[in-house]
Design an enzyme around this catalytic site. Sequence first.
Site, PDB file in Angstrom:
ATOM      1  N   ASP A  39       0.856  -1.188   0.000  1.00  0.00           N
ATOM      2  CA  ASP A  39       0.000   0.000   0.000  1.00  0.00           C
ATOM      3  C   ASP A  39       0.899   1.247   0.000  1.00  0.00           C
ATOM      4  O   ASP A  39       1.828   1.349   0.802  1.00  0.00           O
ATOM      5  CB  ASP A  39      -0.850  -0.061   1.289  1.00  0.00           C
ATOM      6  CG  ASP A  39      -1.976   0.938   1.309  1.00  0.00           C
ATOM      7  OD1 ASP A  39      -2.401   1.384   0.235  1.00  0.00           O
ATOM      8  OD2 ASP A  39      -2.458   1.246   2.433  1.00  0.00           O
ATOM      9  N   HIS A  40       0.656   2.171  -0.895  1.00  0.00           N
ATOM     10  CA  HIS A  40       1.395   3.445  -0.941  1.00  0.00           C
ATOM     11  C   HIS A  40       2.912   3.290  -1.025  1.00  0.00           C
ATOM     12  O   HIS A  40       3.645   3.911  -0.232  1.00  0.00           O
ATOM     13  CB  HIS A  40       1.054   4.331   0.263  1.00  0.00           C
ATOM     14  CG  HIS A  40      -0.346   4.835   0.245  1.00  0.00           C
ATOM     15  ND1 HIS A  40      -0.790   5.774  -0.656  1.00  0.00           N
ATOM     16  CD2 HIS A  40      -1.426   4.509   0.987  1.00  0.00           C
ATOM     17  CE1 HIS A  40      -2.073   6.010  -0.458  1.00  0.00           C
ATOM     18  NE2 HIS A  40      -2.494   5.238   0.529  1.00  0.00           N
ATOM     19  N   GLU A  90      -1.733   6.019  -8.772  1.00  0.00           N
ATOM     20  CA  GLU A  90      -2.707   7.000  -8.253  1.00  0.00           C
ATOM     21  C   GLU A  90      -2.611   8.320  -8.994  1.00  0.00           C
ATOM     22  O   GLU A  90      -1.536   8.826  -9.281  1.00  0.00           O
ATOM     23  CB  GLU A  90      -2.479   7.231  -6.746  1.00  0.00           C
ATOM     24  CG  GLU A  90      -3.478   8.222  -6.157  1.00  0.00           C
ATOM     25  CD  GLU A  90      -3.571   8.189  -4.625  1.00  0.00           C
ATOM     26  OE1 GLU A  90      -3.399   7.093  -4.039  1.00  0.00           O
ATOM     27  OE2 GLU A  90      -3.826   9.245  -4.033  1.00  0.00           O
ATOM     28  N   HIS A 129      -7.967   9.610   4.060  1.00  0.00           N
ATOM     29  CA  HIS A 129      -7.394   8.653   5.019  1.00  0.00           C
ATOM     30  C   HIS A 129      -7.666   9.042   6.478  1.00  0.00           C
ATOM     31  O   HIS A 129      -7.789  10.214   6.796  1.00  0.00           O
ATOM     32  CB  HIS A 129      -5.871   8.569   4.824  1.00  0.00           C
ATOM     33  CG  HIS A 129      -5.477   7.909   3.540  1.00  0.00           C
ATOM     34  ND1 HIS A 129      -4.732   8.537   2.580  1.00  0.00           N
ATOM     35  CD2 HIS A 129      -5.743   6.672   3.042  1.00  0.00           C
ATOM     36  CE1 HIS A 129      -4.535   7.711   1.554  1.00  0.00           C
ATOM     37  NE2 HIS A 129      -5.137   6.573   1.814  1.00  0.00           N
ATOM     38  N   ASN A 168     -10.299   0.278   0.029  1.00  0.00           N
ATOM     39  CA  ASN A 168      -9.297   0.178   1.097  1.00  0.00           C
ATOM     40  C   ASN A 168      -9.867   0.536   2.462  1.00  0.00           C
ATOM     41  O   ASN A 168     -10.440   1.618   2.640  1.00  0.00           O
ATOM     42  CB  ASN A 168      -8.156   1.166   0.819  1.00  0.00           C
ATOM     43  CG  ASN A 168      -7.270   0.737  -0.316  1.00  0.00           C
ATOM     44  OD1 ASN A 168      -7.572  -0.205  -1.030  1.00  0.00           O
ATOM     45  ND2 ASN A 168      -6.163   1.434  -0.488  1.00  0.00           N
ATOM     46  N   ILE A 169      -9.662  -0.360   3.406  1.00  0.00           N
ATOM     47  CA  ILE A 169     -10.179  -0.138   4.757  1.00  0.00           C
ATOM     48  C   ILE A 169      -9.092  -0.459   5.784  1.00  0.00           C
ATOM     49  O   ILE A 169      -8.624  -1.598   5.866  1.00  0.00           O
ATOM     50  CB  ILE A 169     -11.432  -1.007   5.003  1.00  0.00           C
ATOM     51  CG1 ILE A 169     -12.557  -0.558   4.051  1.00  0.00           C
ATOM     52  CG2 ILE A 169     -11.888  -0.909   6.466  1.00  0.00           C
ATOM     53  CD1 ILE A 169     -13.727  -1.513   3.970  1.00  0.00           C
ATOM     54  N   SER A 202      -8.606   2.169   8.899  1.00  0.00           N
ATOM     55  CA  SER A 202      -8.974   2.836  10.165  1.00  0.00           C
ATOM     56  C   SER A 202     -10.080   2.098  10.918  1.00  0.00           C
ATOM     57  O   SER A 202     -10.052   2.020  12.156  1.00  0.00           O
ATOM     58  CB  SER A 202      -9.421   4.274   9.898  1.00  0.00           C
ATOM     59  OG  SER A 202      -8.373   5.008   9.342  1.00  0.00           O
TER      60      SER A 202
END
Length: 333
Positions: free
Chosen positions: A94-95, A146, A190, A277-278, A280
């Site tokens: 991710d990222h 992205e 985010h 995307n989950i 939190s």
Amino acid sequence: MVSYKELGLVNTREMFAKAIKGGYAIPAFNFNNMEQLQAIIKASAETKSPVILQVSKGARNYANQTLLRYMAQGAVEYAKELGWEHPQICLHLDHGDSFELCKSCVDFGFSSVMIDASSLPYEENIALTKKVVEYAHKYDVTVEAELGVLAGVEDEVSSAVSHYTKPEEVVDFATRTGCDSLAISIGTSHGAYKFTPEQCTRDPKTDRLVPPPLAFDVLDAIMEQLPGFPIVLHGSSSVPQEYVDMINQYGGKLPDAVGIPEEQLRKAAKSAVCKINIDSDSRLAFTAAVRKVFAEKPGEFDPRKYCGPARDLMEELYKHKIINVLGSNGHAE
Ligand code: 13P
């Protein structure tokens, strides 16, 4: 060099193609510890949902890259043990913020990587994304890129303001980079504080913040430009108020935390949005459960007695997302 295929993992290509056709989205759940991973795999195995295990740079540093790889490999075996005959599990970076990090993940058994060069000028974003795609595709690893900028804070990625993706750029970007999926910015964000009170209205009955709606017109325009191309939504936690209330009730302090309403995610999942995307929400569930045990049983000091309930609550959350929000259940028998 370890190939993800040896670990029993899959890349996102077929997952996404099926999800777009079927009108559902694949859950991408972040993890960095054993309890999260157990909960994700249990929820996915029980619902027979394809799943993306997501690891950020921060999580990779936290958990150790070697350990992570074995955890992902173990996850596949655990899924089979739970009776999931053909687990569809992807291990995704991710990222990723550099070619070196993406390359290292490809070399270490990841089946998918994200290169997030969205904060760079457009041409530099293209150049870096293309370089990652060229390397990753040699090993059949899929690449998410992205365009546009999300607001919010996540590990080392943060931005105070968001810029919606420009639909007029997406064809040029996807064609020139060769990326397999595109993360876009349409108002998600985010973290547990996705919107400031000024951006929201307040429900007079509950006194809760009501966030502004997602920019579905921008999503529609992007889908018109790139028909059938896999779209990704980051920052898609709903920040369930029951967890926020639990945290606040048991000594925490999360005033006005607010997320993306689930009905909007449900609507997005039916479109070309095929990865949601989950992160939190799982952090909130974990923290709420741990705080409850600490508050109710101050003498407890066995981590299994508070990580266990945290794991159970996360599993419940993941199942709910899979069945009631993304609709991915039953798509990986
Ligand atoms: P949330 O903070 O909304 O869970 O978003 C997570 C995410 O997008 C990971 O890339």
